[in-house]
Design a protein around this motif. Structure first.
Motif, PDB file in Angstrom:
ATOM      1  N   GLU A 115      28.622  28.942  38.162  1.00  0.00           N
ATOM      2  CA  GLU A 115      28.343  28.890  40.087  1.00  0.00           C
ATOM      3  C   GLU A 115      27.545  29.751  39.662  1.00  0.00           C
ATOM      4  OE1 GLU A 115      30.115  28.156  43.756  1.00  0.00           O
ATOM      5  OE2 GLU A 115      31.866  28.155  41.605  1.00  0.00           O
ATOM      6  N   LYS A 136      34.571  36.982  38.061  1.00  0.00           N
ATOM      7  CA  LYS A 136      35.015  36.361  38.971  1.00  0.00           C
ATOM      8  C   LYS A 136      33.359  36.861  39.892  1.00  0.00           C
ATOM      9  CE  LYS A 136      38.095  34.561  42.471  1.00  0.00           C
ATOM     10  NZ  LYS A 136      37.364  33.065  42.461  1.00  0.00           N
ATOM     11  N   ARG A 156      30.657  36.496  42.838  1.00  0.00           N
ATOM     12  CA  ARG A 156      30.445  35.508  44.615  1.00  0.00           C
ATOM     13  C   ARG A 156      28.933  35.767  44.942  1.00  0.00           C
ATOM     14  NH1 ARG A 156      33.854  40.635  47.392  1.00  0.00           N
ATOM     15  NH2 ARG A 156      31.867  41.865  47.784  1.00  0.00           N
ATOM     16  N   GLU A 157      28.903  35.181  45.844  1.00  0.00           N
ATOM     17  CA  GLU A 157      27.381  35.740  46.271  1.00  0.00           C
ATOM     18  C   GLU A 157      26.730  36.867  46.953  1.00  0.00           C
ATOM     19  OE1 GLU A 157      26.322  32.927  49.263  1.00  0.00           O
ATOM     20  OE2 GLU A 157      27.264  31.110  47.689  1.00  0.00           O
ATOM     21  N   CYS A 158      25.820  37.626  45.805  1.00  0.00           N
ATOM     22  CA  CYS A 158      25.447  38.759  46.659  1.00  0.00           C
ATOM     23  C   CYS A 158      24.846  38.513  48.388  1.00  0.00           C
ATOM     24  CB  CYS A 158      23.854  38.800  45.882  1.00  0.00           C
ATOM     25  SG  CYS A 158      22.513  40.186  46.893  1.00  0.00           S
ATOM     26  N   GLU A 159      25.391  39.728  48.407  1.00  0.00           N
ATOM     27  CA  GLU A 159      24.835  39.422  50.450  1.00  0.00           C
ATOM     28  C   GLU A 159      23.709  39.715  50.567  1.00  0.00           C
ATOM     29  OE1 GLU A 159      27.745  42.378  52.101  1.00  0.00           O
ATOM     30  OE2 GLU A 159      29.036  41.631  51.113  1.00  0.00           O
ATOM     31  N   PRO A 188      24.654  34.743  42.044  1.00  0.00           N
ATOM     32  CA  PRO A 188      26.528  35.271  42.002  1.00  0.00           C
ATOM     33  C   PRO A 188      26.471  36.661  41.561  1.00  0.00           C
ATOM     34  CG  PRO A 188      24.689  33.807  40.333  1.00  0.00           C
ATOM     35  CD  PRO A 188      24.006  34.245  41.550  1.00  0.00           C
ATOM     36  N   THR A 231      28.930  40.385  40.687  1.00  0.00           N
ATOM     37  CA  THR A 231      30.723  40.641  41.007  1.00  0.00           C
ATOM     38  C   THR A 231      30.922  41.106  42.287  1.00  0.00           C
ATOM     39  OG1 THR A 231      30.269  42.372  39.465  1.00  0.00           O
ATOM     40  CG2 THR A 231      31.208  40.072  38.292  1.00  0.00           C
ATOM     41  N   ARG A 249      28.928  43.323  45.389  1.00  0.00           N
ATOM     42  CA  ARG A 249      28.239  43.096  47.348  1.00  0.00           C
ATOM     43  C   ARG A 249      27.373  42.497  47.032  1.00  0.00           C
ATOM     44  NH1 ARG A 249      28.867  46.680  51.924  1.00  0.00           N
ATOM     45  NH2 ARG A 249      28.172  45.496  52.831  1.00  0.00           N
TER      46      ARG A 249
END
Ligand code: AMP
Ligand code: ZN
Length: 393
Positions: free
Chosen positions: A254, A335, A337-340, A345, A347, A349
């Motif tokens: 992703e 896992k 997620r998106e960097c704020e 991508p 892991t 914030r």
């Protein structure tokens, strides 16, 4: 009389008082491939030599004494680990075959895929671009301006000229213009080593540019010497996670495009010879910031071993791929997620690039995290820890 033969050097005793032509025939030498020299004077076939003369016979075609393994013509490149030599045409064929084999073995990409080749202006990446264009793939170049003075200017020029000559497309990203810092500044202000922040920036920009422009895969010019040196460094420290990820293909995930290294079966000598024989104008000088870095010392060590036993490098790295890699692979996947800050991508914030950048620019990345949540770096191109420069937050 004495006849001195060169390359390989040896001396033979033969009878004088006859024509040069007769001596060459006796020694089974083609008169068109040698110079016959007596006292700084060139002799012709019909010239006479006498018993007291010292004559030197020197081959004129480099490597002419050695035959091409494939066609039997005069060889120009010798590859000791394969115990083989090739003429120009057969050597170019050999390089293309090695690349084709790598692409096939790891299902790197197909004729329909859009490939982004990261080009530094060096022999490896320009050679790779050349091979892939030649094989008919859909390839575009990507040059990242790192802001390393004249070195970067020269590299950009070389990459642009290559693209122009072949009517290929070159995308360019300038680190300072786009992200507000260059590599020398990052090295001075950040907590990572210069090479570490440079590597991090390359991985980040390659991935982002590929996603934004809709490419299926990013290819880099890492060769066998690069990969063997990296594996040596990671093994010396038993960096098992890095070892596990050191592979010629990293699948897409992703937000992460597929990464491939199609030159991993070819040594530095082979890629340099390829670029030279294809008359590719490439930047010969090394990055001025890299002097004395650990990776170069590992390369030196590997070359020392290779000199004594040709094939060591290939056994070490290709043997790892065949037999070692399966032992290191783990099923766990971090896992993502998106960097704020940037949406890439990560892991945690914020991604490693945004954290490094904020530190270099002296910015804050937002309110401190409530929990002690920190990102694990998604280091893709796996570097030895010492170069990598510690400083995981
Ligand atoms: P290096 O990390 O300098 O050994 O380079 C490894 C590979 O990264 C090269 O073969 C290129 O594919 C790519 N690369 C290095 N520097 C650049 C750059 N400035 N722009 C684009 N690609 C690069
Ligand atoms: Zn980010």
């Amino acid at each position: 009389m004495k006849v001195k033969l060169r390359n390989p050097d040896r001396e033979v005793e033969t009878s004088g008082n006859r024509k040069v032509r007769d001596i060459l025939r006796e020694l089974d030498l083609d008169p068109d491939t040698v110079l016959v020299i007596r006292d700084r004077e060139l002799l012709m076939r019909e010239d006479h030599v006498t018993e007291g003369d010292l004559v030197e016979i020197r081959p004129v075609i480099s490597g002419g004494a050695i035959k091409c393994r494939r066609c039997g013509g005069a060889a120009v490149v010798e590859i000791r680990r394969h115990n083989a030599a090739f003429c120009r045409g057969c050597f170019l064929h050999h390089v293309r075959e090695q690349v084709k084999r790598a692409i096939k073995a790891y299902a790197m990409f197909g004729p329909e895929d859009r490939v982004l080749v990261a080009v530094s202006g060096g022999k490896d990446s320009l050679g790779l671009w050349d091979v892939l264009l030649n094989l008919g793939y859909r390839v575009t170049g990507l040059y990242l301006g790192l802001g390393i003075g004249q070195y970067s200017h020269g590299s950009a020029e070389v990459a642009r000229r290559f693209a122009e000559d072949r009517r290929a497309t070159l995308l360019e990203v300038d680190l300072a213009q786009t992200y507000g810092f260059d590599v020398p500044t990052a090295g001075r202000r950040g907590s990572r080593s210069t090479c570490a922040v440079c590597g991090l920036s390359k991985r980040y920009v390659f991935n982002r540019a590929a996603l934004e422009h809709g490419f299926d895969v990013v290819a880099t010019g890492h060769n066998l010497d690069d990969e063997a040196a990296t594996l040596l460094g990671n093994t010396l420290r038993w960096q098992t996670e890095y070892i596990a990820r050191q592979f010629p293909v990293l699948p897409a995930a992703e937000g992460m495009v597929r990464k491939v290294k199609p030159l991993h079966r070819l040594s530095e000598l082979e890629t340099a010879a390829y670029a030279f024989l294809r008359r590719i104008d490439y930047v010969v000088e090394e990055c001025p910031l890299v002097a004395g870095n650990t990776q170069l010392r590992y390369k030196g060590a590997m070359n020392g071993l290779e000199a004594g036993s040709p094939g060591t490098k290939a056994q070490f790295f290709l043997g790892y791929l065949d037999r070692g890699a399966p032992l290191f692979r783990s099923e766990e996947r971090a896992k993502l997620r998106e960097c704020e800050r940037c949406g890439q991508p990560t892991t945690g914030r914020f991604c490693a690039f945004c954290r490094a950048r904020a530190q270099i620019l002296g910015e804050r990345l937002g309110p401190p995290p409530a929990d002690r949540e920190v990102a694990v770096e998604l280091s893709e191109e796996v570097l030895p820890a010492e170069i990598y420069g510690g400083a995981m937050p």
